[in-house]
Design a protein around this motif. Structure first.
Motif: not given
Length: 221
Positions: A59-63
């Motif tokens: 959730e933190y890394l996707a973007a």
């Protein structure tokens, strides 16, 4: 979710062998048959913990991973763009450890998992769903900045070392608290750690670029 959160705490505190399904059920406030119904056995509970961890991290890394991939694919991207893309990824790790209320439980759980104390099936989940999605991106950035292939052993070693900078401050919590004479590692402390790590990473990556350019210049001469 309640079972997974309870299991994360107990697996982190006692390890895979030390935490029983009965203890996990009691901690979660459910009966043992209910736990076995949903997860089959202790390994199933452990895998559920790993899957939950991986999902939250992503959730933190996707973007930032997508942004870094776009930078790598952009023929006009320069060294500065690549460095900022890497720092963006690193910043997300700091945010994850600072903002997540479950960070302490995850820290203990993952410290044991990274030491190889969990079932092999758990590492397979982490490797496939997290490592193999993230490492090629960071290795490609480091490779471009150093003038080496991302598959080169030297590039991989450098990438592992640089990628691990943030996690080490959580994994070696007691050492850090003792060395810095801190009572805790809260948001304020993580912000300070982040500032120092970002500065150190930027200096290191710029040094890689300078060394690459000097080597390429010498080769042309």
């Amino acid at each position: 979710m309640r079972i997974v959160e309870a299991a994360l705490r107990l697996f982190g505190e006692r390890g895979f062998e030390g935490a029983s399904t009965r203890d996990i059920a009691k901690e979660a406030g459910v009966n043992a048959p209910a736990l076995q119904y949903y997860f089959d056995n202790k390994e199933g509970v452990y895998i559920a913990c790993v899957e939950h961890f991986v999902a939250r991290v992503w959730e933190y890394l996707a973007a930032p991973v997508s942004a870094a991939q776009a930078t790598l694919a952009n023929p006009d991207a320069d060294d500065s763009d690549l460095i900022e893309a890497y720092l963006g990824l690193q910043g997300c790790f700091v945010s994850f450890l600072s903002d997540s209320p479950e960070a302490r439980d995850w820290q203990l759980f993952m410290a044991r998992e990274r030491a190889g104390l969990g079932p092999p099936s758990a590492f397979a989940v982490i490797d496939e769903r997290l490592n193999r999605r993230l490492f090629p991106v960071t290795a490609s950035i480091i490779g471009r900045l150093t003038g080496r292939k991302p598959t080169d052993d030297v590039t991989k070693i450098r990438t592992i070392a640089i990628d691990s900078q943030v996690a080490v401050f959580r994994m070696f919590r007691r050492n850090v608290l003792s060395a810095l004479e801190w009572e805790t590692i809260g948001p304020k402390e993580m912000a300070q750690l982040g500032d120092v790590i970002f500065e150190q990473t930027r200096v290191l990556l710029l040094a890689f670029v300078a060394a690459r350019d000097a080597q390429q210049g010498a080769a042309r001469d």
